[in-house]
Scaffold this motif. Sequence first.
Motif, PDB file in Angstrom:
ATOM      1  N   HIS A   7       0.856  -1.169   0.000  1.00  0.00           N
ATOM      2  CA  HIS A   7       0.000   0.000   0.000  1.00  0.00           C
ATOM      3  C   HIS A   7       0.900   1.228   0.000  1.00  0.00           C
ATOM      4  N   ALA A   8       1.033   1.841  -1.152  1.00  0.00           N
ATOM      5  CA  ALA A   8       1.926   2.973  -1.317  1.00  0.00           C
ATOM      6  C   ALA A   8       1.211   4.273  -0.947  1.00  0.00           C
ATOM      7  N   PRO A   9       1.955   5.337  -0.640  1.00  0.00           N
ATOM      8  CA  PRO A   9       1.330   6.625  -0.330  1.00  0.00           C
ATOM      9  C   PRO A   9       0.453   7.107  -1.480  1.00  0.00           C
ATOM     10  N   GLN A  10      -0.465   7.998  -1.195  1.00  0.00           N
ATOM     11  CA  GLN A  10      -1.358   8.499  -2.239  1.00  0.00           C
ATOM     12  C   GLN A  10      -1.793   9.937  -1.962  1.00  0.00           C
ATOM     13  N   LYS A  11      -0.910  10.736  -1.416  1.00  0.00           N
ATOM     14  CA  LYS A  11      -1.255  12.119  -1.082  1.00  0.00           C
ATOM     15  C   LYS A  11      -1.548  12.945  -2.324  1.00  0.00           C
ATOM     16  N   ALA A  12      -0.951  12.580  -3.453  1.00  0.00           N
ATOM     17  CA  ALA A  12      -0.996  13.454  -4.622  1.00  0.00           C
ATOM     18  C   ALA A  12      -2.284  13.334  -5.419  1.00  0.00           C
ATOM     19  N   LEU A  13      -3.044  12.262  -5.217  1.00  0.00           N
ATOM     20  CA  LEU A  13      -4.175  12.048  -6.107  1.00  0.00           C
ATOM     21  C   LEU A  13      -5.491  12.523  -5.507  1.00  0.00           C
ATOM     22  N   SER A 224       0.496  -0.281  -5.208  1.00  0.00           N
ATOM     23  CA  SER A 224       1.499  -0.349  -6.267  1.00  0.00           C
ATOM     24  C   SER A 224       1.301  -1.641  -7.036  1.00  0.00           C
ATOM     25  N   PRO A 225       1.314  -1.599  -8.368  1.00  0.00           N
ATOM     26  CA  PRO A 225       1.238  -2.858  -9.115  1.00  0.00           C
ATOM     27  C   PRO A 225       2.429  -3.748  -8.803  1.00  0.00           C
ATOM     28  N   GLY A 269      -4.440  13.393 -10.863  1.00  0.00           N
ATOM     29  CA  GLY A 269      -3.148  13.573 -10.210  1.00  0.00           C
ATOM     30  C   GLY A 269      -2.107  12.583 -10.701  1.00  0.00           C
ATOM     31  N   LEU A 270      -2.047  12.393 -12.018  1.00  0.00           N
ATOM     32  CA  LEU A 270      -1.150  11.401 -12.606  1.00  0.00           C
ATOM     33  C   LEU A 270       0.306  11.642 -12.234  1.00  0.00           C
ATOM     34  N   HIS A 271       0.777  12.865 -12.411  1.00  0.00           N
ATOM     35  CA  HIS A 271       2.203  13.130 -12.194  1.00  0.00           C
ATOM     36  C   HIS A 271       2.598  12.898 -10.745  1.00  0.00           C
ATOM     37  N   GLY A 272       1.777  13.387  -9.833  1.00  0.00           N
ATOM     38  CA  GLY A 272       2.081  13.191  -8.422  1.00  0.00           C
ATOM     39  C   GLY A 272       2.082  11.729  -8.039  1.00  0.00           C
ATOM     40  N   ARG A 273       1.145  10.978  -8.606  1.00  0.00           N
ATOM     41  CA  ARG A 273       1.088   9.548  -8.283  1.00  0.00           C
ATOM     42  C   ARG A 273       2.307   8.818  -8.828  1.00  0.00           C
ATOM     43  N   CYS A 274       2.739   9.165 -10.044  1.00  0.00           N
ATOM     44  CA  CYS A 274       3.956   8.567 -10.596  1.00  0.00           C
ATOM     45  C   CYS A 274       5.162   8.865  -9.708  1.00  0.00           C
ATOM     46  N   THR A 275       5.256  10.097  -9.245  1.00  0.00           N
ATOM     47  CA  THR A 275       6.367  10.484  -8.365  1.00  0.00           C
ATOM     48  C   THR A 275       6.323   9.710  -7.057  1.00  0.00           C
ATOM     49  N   GLU A 276       5.117   9.540  -6.494  1.00  0.00           N
ATOM     50  CA  GLU A 276       4.978   8.768  -5.258  1.00  0.00           C
ATOM     51  C   GLU A 276       5.400   7.321  -5.448  1.00  0.00           C
ATOM     52  N   LEU A 277       5.019   6.725  -6.565  1.00  0.00           N
ATOM     53  CA  LEU A 277       5.385   5.338  -6.807  1.00  0.00           C
ATOM     54  C   LEU A 277       6.896   5.183  -6.966  1.00  0.00           C
ATOM     55  N   GLU A 278       7.524   6.137  -7.628  1.00  0.00           N
ATOM     56  CA  GLU A 278       8.988   6.104  -7.735  1.00  0.00           C
ATOM     57  C   GLU A 278       9.630   6.172  -6.358  1.00  0.00           C
ATOM     58  N   ALA A 279       9.162   7.107  -5.522  1.00  0.00           N
ATOM     59  CA  ALA A 279       9.715   7.261  -4.178  1.00  0.00           C
ATOM     60  C   ALA A 279       9.473   6.005  -3.344  1.00  0.00           C
ATOM     61  N   HIS A 280       8.312   5.409  -3.504  1.00  0.00           N
ATOM     62  CA  HIS A 280       7.957   4.186  -2.782  1.00  0.00           C
ATOM     63  C   HIS A 280       8.958   3.074  -3.071  1.00  0.00           C
ATOM     64  N   HIS A 281       9.290   2.887  -4.345  1.00  0.00           N
ATOM     65  CA  HIS A 281      10.215   1.814  -4.687  1.00  0.00           C
ATOM     66  C   HIS A 281      11.654   2.164  -4.314  1.00  0.00           C
ATOM     67  N   GLU A 282      12.008   3.428  -4.366  1.00  0.00           N
ATOM     68  CA  GLU A 282      13.349   3.822  -3.919  1.00  0.00           C
ATOM     69  C   GLU A 282      13.515   3.557  -2.421  1.00  0.00           C
ATOM     70  N   GLU A 283      12.460   3.803  -1.658  1.00  0.00           N
ATOM     71  CA  GLU A 283      12.521   3.540  -0.209  1.00  0.00           C
ATOM     72  C   GLU A 283      12.714   2.057   0.046  1.00  0.00           C
TER      73      GLU A 283
END
Length: 354
Positions: A7-13, A224-225, A269-283
């Motif tokens: 369950h990834a963050p979703q503040k941006a959407l 996250s898929p 909120g596509l761009h924000g969600r993409c950024t969140e998913l990137e950060a999620h996997h980097e973490e």
Amino acid sequence: MADDIIHAPQKALRPAFDAAPAYGAVQEIAPGILWTRIPLPYRLDHVNIYLIKDGDSWAVIDTGIRTDQALATWEQLFAGPLSGKAISRVVVTHHHPDHIGLAGWLCDRFDAPLLTSYSTYMGSKVISQGFDEGATRNHFDFYTRHGMTDEIAGIVAIQGNEYLRRVSPLPSTFLRLVMADVLEIGGRSFRVLVGDGHAPEQVLLYSDEEKLLFAADQVIEKISPNISVYANEPNGDPLGHFLRSLRFLRQEIPDDVLVLPGHRLPFYGLHGRCTELEAHHEERCDRIRDACATAPRTVADLVPILFPRPLDPHQMTFAFTETLAHVNRLVRRGELRTLRQDGRLVNLPAGHLD
């Protein structure tokens, strides 16, 4: 299928709807575009299906899995909101059973063509041949090499045979969808995009005029898929492909589109969600790198670090192969290396001396 563990963050959407349609019902997204859901026998209990008005018929995007409950839901739709209407064509986004499972059944019922990517069609065809003894052994060895016990590996190594029960036979022909194609449906034009990482050559459709993105499982709200490495490509880098696809979407698609995902609710909120998913996997990469800095770790050792709760065999398959995806990404970036110790593959920092 989408990962029902992460369950990834979703503040941006911003969700576009307060609730989803009930099974057997539809909700209008825009004039001539409907949203319905088909039940799944998993913790993630549904898949989103979209229908686009196509003359006197409907084009359908994805189909659901082959179960009695899913078939009953389709029959409920055909007796209710879709009564008297045919399916003109079946668009499948990727080869996972929850998306392609009833494609063959729908195509046969309505004599409708199948539209999908080459990887989706051929991948499904290959998997549907079933696992022979050699393939099952290869899967067993794949899991045990990375530290899984023989007992658990013996269970998850045969999971692939489930595919045959969940996917109806596909048509003998299909229409290939390729990146940058333009697909015309009922007077609407959709640009064909391709995402990767969750599934090879996953099809996305984008309407610039209406600002609609049928995003399949590439970008989903809340979850996250699943990003998995499989036994037939043990050194693959699906996480790298996934992150590159997210960057592509941010560059090519406006932020204010309505995202229509394969699961959960449509959102803005596509761009924000993409950024969140990137950060999620980097973490998650950070967690693996830190763990390997203290001691050499097999993938099996690392699974509880990313997935601390108890997992059933179905969930363990996704958790294990996703953990390996993060390990392979770190190896590709030169931050980890993999060595064989006592017959098992262990991971340690790239600069670590043996």
